[in-house]
Design a protein around this motif. Structure first.
Motif, mmCIF file in Angstrom:
data_model
loop_
_atom_site.group_PDB
_atom_site.id
_atom_site.type_symbol
_atom_site.label_atom_id
_atom_site.label_comp_id
_atom_site.label_asym_id
_atom_site.label_seq_id
_atom_site.Cartn_x
_atom_site.Cartn_y
_atom_site.Cartn_z
ATOM 1 N N GLU A 282 -9.506 72.465 -14.881
ATOM 2 C CA GLU A 282 -10.177 73.754 -14.695
ATOM 3 C C GLU A 282 -9.785 74.776 -15.751
ATOM 4 O O GLU A 282 -10.626 75.565 -16.200
ATOM 5 C CB GLU A 282 -9.848 74.315 -13.311
ATOM 6 N N ASP A 731 -16.901 81.245 -5.675
ATOM 7 C CA ASP A 731 -17.459 80.207 -4.815
ATOM 8 C C ASP A 731 -16.970 80.455 -3.400
ATOM 9 O O ASP A 731 -15.774 80.358 -3.116
ATOM 10 C CB ASP A 731 -17.021 78.828 -5.327
ATOM 11 N N GLU A 733 -17.883 78.824 -0.571
ATOM 12 C CA GLU A 733 -17.801 77.642 0.289
ATOM 13 C C GLU A 733 -17.570 76.425 -0.602
ATOM 14 O O GLU A 733 -18.437 76.081 -1.412
ATOM 15 C CB GLU A 733 -19.090 77.457 1.093
ATOM 16 N N ALA A 734 -16.411 75.776 -0.480
ATOM 17 C CA ALA A 734 -16.099 74.640 -1.342
ATOM 18 C C ALA A 734 -15.161 73.685 -0.623
ATOM 19 O O ALA A 734 -14.518 74.045 0.385
ATOM 20 C CB ALA A 734 -15.459 75.124 -2.643
ATOM 21 N N THR A 735 -15.071 72.474 -1.135
ATOM 22 C CA THR A 735 -14.188 71.463 -0.537
ATOM 23 C C THR A 735 -12.757 71.566 -1.043
ATOM 24 O O THR A 735 -11.860 70.920 -0.508
ATOM 25 C CB THR A 735 -14.729 70.055 -0.837
ATOM 26 N N ARG A 738 -10.794 77.613 -4.174
ATOM 27 C CA ARG A 738 -11.387 78.220 -5.359
ATOM 28 C C ARG A 738 -10.604 79.470 -5.781
ATOM 29 O O ARG A 738 -9.683 79.916 -5.100
ATOM 30 C CB ARG A 738 -12.850 78.591 -5.114
ATOM 31 N N VAL A 770 -17.504 72.245 -9.680
ATOM 32 C CA VAL A 770 -16.100 72.276 -9.264
ATOM 33 C C VAL A 770 -15.549 70.854 -9.309
ATOM 34 O O VAL A 770 -16.297 69.876 -9.161
ATOM 35 C CB VAL A 770 -15.922 72.857 -7.843
ATOM 36 N N ASN A 772 -13.973 68.321 -7.360
ATOM 37 C CA ASN A 772 -13.865 68.173 -5.914
ATOM 38 C C ASN A 772 -12.661 67.328 -5.502
ATOM 39 O O ASN A 772 -11.813 66.984 -6.335
ATOM 40 C CB ASN A 772 -15.174 67.610 -5.338
ATOM 41 N N ASN A 777 -16.547 66.264 -11.143
ATOM 42 C CA ASN A 777 -17.108 67.592 -11.390
ATOM 43 C C ASN A 777 -18.532 67.631 -10.845
ATOM 44 O O ASN A 777 -19.440 66.995 -11.393
ATOM 45 C CB ASN A 777 -17.088 67.911 -12.881
ATOM 46 N N GLU A 780 -21.550 71.950 -5.517
ATOM 47 C CA GLU A 780 -21.544 71.798 -4.071
ATOM 48 C C GLU A 780 -22.456 72.838 -3.428
ATOM 49 O O GLU A 780 -22.605 73.955 -3.944
ATOM 50 C CB GLU A 780 -20.130 71.938 -3.518
ATOM 51 N N ILE A 784 -22.510 81.514 -3.267
ATOM 52 C CA ILE A 784 -21.763 81.893 -4.465
ATOM 53 C C ILE A 784 -21.982 83.382 -4.711
ATOM 54 O O ILE A 784 -23.125 83.851 -4.793
ATOM 55 C CB ILE A 784 -22.222 81.086 -5.692
#
Length: 804
Positions: A282, A731, A733-735, A738, A770, A772, A777, A780, A784
């Motif tokens: 990243e 972001d 909402e992410a797995t 962030r 992202v 994950n 990469n 998702e 945002i």
């Protein structure tokens, strides 16, 4: 005629023909860059002659892959105008080197000359630019590209071929002495300047010409953008494989350092980077990936280790990610003596060389280990196929440089190119745009033209070398403008008085009385403080040239390679002098000449105005004088956060979001001035942020569609100026966790008073991706948040949605 000498044959065929003719000794010779270039010649009454040491080195390898620093001049090399090579003599000496290699080796393979150019060419008469930390503050990659193009033209005109340039390190801990070599703490901004460096040094590949310029980050404040159609940087000659030669005014960019060197523990140089793969990908890898996309022909491995594996021994990094994943086909150069450091793992030189070679290092720098590769083969520690692989890469670069067709350089070229007026003007504009106005209480700046007396005080006011940074060559007298000189040039009828007051690092207060009295007598005091990376000839140096600064040494050096700090406050008694002068009641404009963001929370309240000039280079005094008096409107923005205290690190803006606001009980806030921040003599207002469509599906983004965002920016002030509009995302909402904000775009624009412009930004799958939980990469689904403003605390925002 041998096939490898046939200019009409494909490069690949020429490489294979030459490789088949080489002995193992000659192959190993092409992988070595062991000699310090300043030991290859001596200056005599009749000119220059090659040394016995150089001839012995050539004989030892049956040739030479590269020769480092033929033109380097500094206290480490002990090269000065008395014994070194000026611009006028450079091509002549370079030709002597090439002629000896061609005429005294069996195969006549030319040598590559590699030169340092972290902020201009580190050579006698070489043009110097501001250091990277200042170039990053311009937020103007196109202007930087023009400067790098000048650097390339100078290096090539002097007969050299490789430009070793710092672009990949991110400033994650400002205690690190090499902070000045970093463009930014942010990966996106770093990628833009890395591409600018590659394009300036090498030119554009023909495949890029149609697309370059259609959509570029930032815009120059003044001057014209480079015409990429005329700057492809490649000659027409190409083999069947499509490999082209660089233009004769371009050099191969060797980007350093790969990778993660800016994340060393405790801000210590070359210390382990204790980061995981997600952090690596990243933050630290995007710069080199952008360099590969721009066509970089080389990179230099970093000293540090990542998760227990030294970068020089990291096959996943140097071969897996760099070559197999990104398609890099250039050379990987070792950093100075770094392969020898692998003895801590291997126990002997042959094994150290084998470890680095198989990991992906192609050519050494000053180490002994690579010179033992012939023995390593005979001892069964490495296969010849790995040596052949590296030799192919080195030879390919030599063919791309056109060395087999044109090994010699026109001896009159440097006089027309080095230090010309175009170079000076670009350099001056870089210095102007690098200056960041941090505070301007009651509009102290610009200074009133009717002032009677101005006091200029401080250890950096009249010290040119303090403006230039580390990796700086010896300068001719009167080759630049100090801050004091710049103020005097712009002050008109005002009387300008000067006192040094104190040194950067020393504890003496002997100069206080004079400085305080001058300030008391004046209507304003310009205090020029900060740090210094200026080396002197009394310093001690490590084997790789890093400075060793100890108490009691006659040096103000508190920054640069090997000079890491525990305390980011101003050194010596500078803060005490500021407070003493503030007690007189005279308004203070503080000018910081520095290679890192110093922690100035203890003195900021005592100053009515604060400017960060970074290391602005030889034109910096003029640029700062123009800004202080309003001839130029400051447009710089912080490319790195200025922390409140050394104790509140890390302070970078793009930290991970843990769901709460972190704070120390004994520190009011971690940040004094945020990333992206910078004032102007103009005022700018942002309004009417909107998205053409606030929702896109994963399928649409995968197909190349994007979010298009617009915003209006208006100059509501009375003075024309440049503003940098910055796009950030969060972001929601992410797995994976962030960051609180991530820079994803910027535009630098010029606005007249009352002028309003609509700016457009795009967010594609690349910006939205992202890494994950499976380390892939991907984009998702989810919300945002997009934000736009003049710094990393933007005033406008809206919500976007990625649908399944």
């Amino acid at each position: 005629m041998e096939l490898y000498r046939d200019q009409t044959a494909p490069i690949e065929a020429r490489i294979e023909d030459l490789l088949g003719r080489m002995t193992l000794k000659e192959k190993v010779g092409q992988l070595n860059q062991r000699m310090y270039g300043w030991n290859a010649y001596r200056k005599t009454e009749n000119g220059f002659e090659l040394t016995e040491a150089f001839m012995e080195e050539v004989a030892a390898g049956g040739g030479m892959g590269a020769l480092y620093g033929l033109f380097r001049a500094d206290p480490w090399s002990k090269v000065t105008y008395e014994n070194g090579i000026t611009a006028a003599d450079s091509a002549k000496v370079a030709n002597q080197i090439q002629r000896y290699l061609i005429e005294h080796t069996r195969l006549g393979i030319p040598v590559m000359l590699s030169e340092e150019c972290p902020h201009g060419h580190q050579a006698l008469d070489g043009t110097l630019t501001p250091t990277n930390i200042g170039i990053g503050a311009t937020w103007n990659p196109q202007l930087a590209e023009q400067a790098y193009a000048q650097v390339a033209a100078e290096i090539r005109a002097r007969g050299a071929h490789l430009g070793l340039v710092s672009t990949l390190d991110l400033l994650r801990d400002p205690r690190w002495g090499r902070s000045e070599e970093c463009f930014s703490e942010d990966p996106h901004l770093t990628t833009q300047f890395t591409k600018a460096a590659v394009h300036g040094l090498q030119g554009y590949r023909r495949s890029e010409v149609e697309t370059v310029g259609q959509k570029q980050e930032g815009q120059p404040q003044v001057g014209e953008q480079p015409d990429v159609r005329q700057q492809t940087g490649h000659s027409e000659q190409a083999g069947k494989q499509g490999q082209t030669q660089l233009a004769p005014n371009k050099v191969a960019a060797v980007l350093k350092h790969f990778c993660g060197q800016g994340a060393g523990e405790g801000g210590m140089n070359a210390f382990p980077a204790s980061i995981g793969e997600r952090e690596l990908r990243e933050i630290h890898l995007p710069g080199m990936e952008a360099g590969v996309e721009a066509g970089a022909l080389g990179c230099m491995a970093a000293y540090n280790e990542i998760d227990g594996i030294p970068c020089h021994a990291n096959r996943k990094l140097l071969s897996g990610i760099l070559r197999e994943e990104w398609g890099f086909d250039g050379i990987v150069m070792a950093d100075g003596t770094a392969v020898d450091r692998l003895l801590a793992l291997t126990g002997d030189y042959e094994s150290a060389a084998a470890l680095a070679l198989t990991a992906g290092v192609d050519i050494s720098l000053w180490d002994k280990a690579f010179s033992t590769l012939e023995q390593a083969v005979l001892q069964g520690k490495v296969q010849v196929s790995f040596i052949d692989r590296a030799v192919r890469r080195v030879l390919q670069l030599k063919f791309q440089l056109g060395l087999f067709e044109n090994p010699y350089t026109a001896e009159e070229s440097a006089a027309e190119i080095v230090g010309n007026e175009t170079a000076r003007q670009v350099n001056l504009q870089l210095a102007r745009e690098s200056v960041v106005l941090l505070k301007n209480e009651n509009q102290l700046l610009p200074l009133d033209a009717g002032l009677r007396q101005i006091a200029v005080i401080g250890p950096n006011a009249d010290a040119l070398y303090h403006q230039l940074g580390d990796y700086t060559a010896i300068q001719r007298p009167n080759s630049g403008t100090t801050v004091l000189e710049g103020i005097r040039e712009l002050a008109g009828d005002a009387k300008v008085v000067y006192a040094k007051g104190c040194s950067v690092r020393g504890d003496s207060r002997d100069g206080f009385a004079e400085a305080v009295e001058l300030a008391r007598q004046s209507e304003v005091a310009v205090l020029v403080m900060g740090g210094s990376s200026a080396r002197n000839f009394e310093l001690k140096f490590d084997i790789n040239g890093a400075a060793i600064v100890e108490d009691g040494q006659p040096s103000d050096m508190d920054c640069g390679e090997g000079v890491d700090l525990a305390d980011l406050r101003l050194g010596g008694v500078q803060s005490e002098l500021i407070r003493t002068i503030a007690a007189t009641g005279t308004p203070i404009a503080l000018v910081l000449i520095q290679g890192r963001p110093h922690a100035i929370a203890d003195v900021a309240p005592d100053c009515q105005a604060i400017l960060s000039g970074w290391y602005p280079g030889p034109e910096g005094g003029r640029a700062l004088g123009e800004i202080l008096f309003g001839a130029v409107n400051p447009s710089g923005k912080l490319a790195v956060t200025i922390p409140y205290s050394s104790m509140s690190l890390p302070a970078y803006y793009n930290r991970k979001d843990q769901g709460y606001e972190p704070r120390y009980a004994d520190c009011p806030r971690p940040v004094l001035y945020p990333f992206g921040y910078g004032l102007s003599y103009a005022e700018f207002a942002y309004s009417n942020m909107r998205a053409v469509a606030s929702e896109r599906t994963l399928q649409q983004l995968d197909a190349g569609e994007s979010f298009e965002i617009e915003i209006d920016v208006e100059n509501t002030g009375t003075m024309a100026g440049a503003e940098v509009a910055q796009l950030y995302i969060k972001d929601m909402e992410a797995t994976v966790t962030r960051r609180v904000k991530e820079l994803k775009g910027f535009r630098k624009i010029w606005l007249e008073p009352g002028e309003k412009r609509t700016l457009s930004f795009s967010l594609t799958a690349k910006e939205l991706g992202v890494w994950n939980v499976d380390m892939a990469n991907v984009v998702e689904a989810g919300r945002i948040k997009a934000m736009i403003g003049g710094d990393s605390e933007p005033s406008c925002s809206l919500m976007l949605r990625v649908a399944d």
